[in-house]
Design an enzyme around this catalytic site. Structure first.
Site, PDB file in Angstrom:
ATOM      1  N   TYR A   1      -5.648  -1.993  -4.379  1.00 57.97           N
ATOM      2  CA  TYR A   1      -4.723  -2.739  -3.532  1.00 57.97           C
ATOM      3  C   TYR A   1      -3.893  -3.684  -4.385  1.00 57.97           C
ATOM      4  CZ  TYR A   1      -3.443  -3.396   1.310  1.00 57.97           C
ATOM      5  OH  TYR A   1      -2.777  -3.351   2.505  1.00 57.97           O
TER       6      TYR A   1
ATOM      7  N   HIS B   1      -2.075   2.936   6.876  1.00 55.69           N
ATOM      8  CA  HIS B   1      -1.126   3.725   6.089  1.00 55.69           C
ATOM      9  C   HIS B   1      -1.438   5.215   6.252  1.00 55.69           C
ATOM     10  CE1 HIS B   1       1.447   5.016   2.831  1.00 55.69           C
ATOM     11  NE2 HIS B   1       1.716   3.767   2.453  1.00 55.69           N
TER      12      HIS B   1
ATOM     13  N   GLY C   1      -4.212  -0.399   5.997  1.00 56.39           N
ATOM     14  CA  GLY C   1      -2.962  -1.141   5.916  1.00 56.39           C
ATOM     15  C   GLY C   1      -2.592  -1.834   7.211  1.00 56.39           C
TER      16      GLY C   1
END
Length: 256
Positions: free
Chosen positions: A138, A64, A108
């Site tokens: 998360y 991410h 991610g």
């Protein structure tokens, strides 16, 4: 400039991340291109999709884009986050998605690997889920994604330490279906893809959807769900998340 390279041959679609300057980070822009391509492959009835980085990349994906995460006081991974959309699209794609991995996989992107149906990797590969490094709570769907694929003790180790698991061990614990040499990686992936493409696409689509539905069939009552969400809120409203994001952006170790 496009951030991915795309091809479709022999009913096999290929999406190659092509943003090496940013270590193939899963930015909103790159994800949007990938989602659009998956829609196109679905319309064109691709029987297999290969997800990879372009040749020469030493990082499959760094995960991410941290600079796209909120700095504090808001859920960093809401349902409509681009990464969450990509994970759902891969899981729900009506044909197998094979991750072809050369290089390291972080954050991610490791969740994306878990969402893929098959993983074929070479000896350069490593896998790390890193939210503990930036104090990021998360989400439950992401944790379940790992728990559906790996032994619980391995999931705990990965989340608690945020340390990478190397290629040999990744095959042993089940992250990787097949481990091969760098020289043989493309051949192995394409052999697997062609084999799958030669089978009944209708049967395979039904198998995949059944396994997706069954793997996610975990009963949880509303009170317990709210409890878990409350735990997450305490983190992203708290000091650890602020410090973790600030440390990452300032390129220094976090002090929790």
């Amino acid at each position: 400039m496009s951030l991915i390279q795309v091809s479709l041959n022999e009913h096999i679609g290929v999406i190659a991340f092509d943003h090496d300057d940013k270590r193939n980070a899963l930015s909103a822009e790159l994800i949007a291109e990938t989602l659009e391509t998956l829609d196109r492959f679905k319309a064109e009835r691709a029987r297999v999709v290969i997800l990879r980085a372009i040749k020469g990349s030493n990082v499959w994906s760094s995960g991410h884009s941290v600079d796209e995460l909120p700095k504090a006081d808001i859920d960093p991974l809401p349902y409509d986050d681009p990464l969450e959309q990509l994970l759902r699209a891969v899981k729900r794609f009506p044909a197998p998605v094979i991750a072809m991995v050369h290089g390291s996989v972080w954050g991610g992107a490791c969740d994306l690997i878990m969402a893929c149906d098959l993983v074929i990797a070479d000896e350069t590969s490593s896998f790390a889920i890193t939210p503990a490094k930036i104090g990021l709570p998360y989400n439950s769907v992401g944790i379940l994604n790992f728990m559906s694929r790996l032994p619980l003790a391995i999931v705990k180790e990965m989340f608690f330490t945020a340390q990478p698991i190397g290629a040999d061990r990744a095959e042993r614990v089940g992250i990787v279906n097949r481990l091969t040499s760098t020289a043989a990686l493309e051949t192995e992936v394409w052999e697997m893809a062609r084999t799958i493409a030669s089978r009944s696409p209708a049967a395979i689509a039904a198998f995949k959807e059944a396994m997706r539905a069954l793997a996610g069939a975990v009963p949880i009552d509303p009170e317990k769900y709210e409890y878990l969400q409350g735990l997450r809120r305490n983190v992203y409203f708290g000091p650890d998340y602020r410090e973790g994001i600030a440390a990452f952006l300032e390129k220094r170790p976090a002090k929790f």
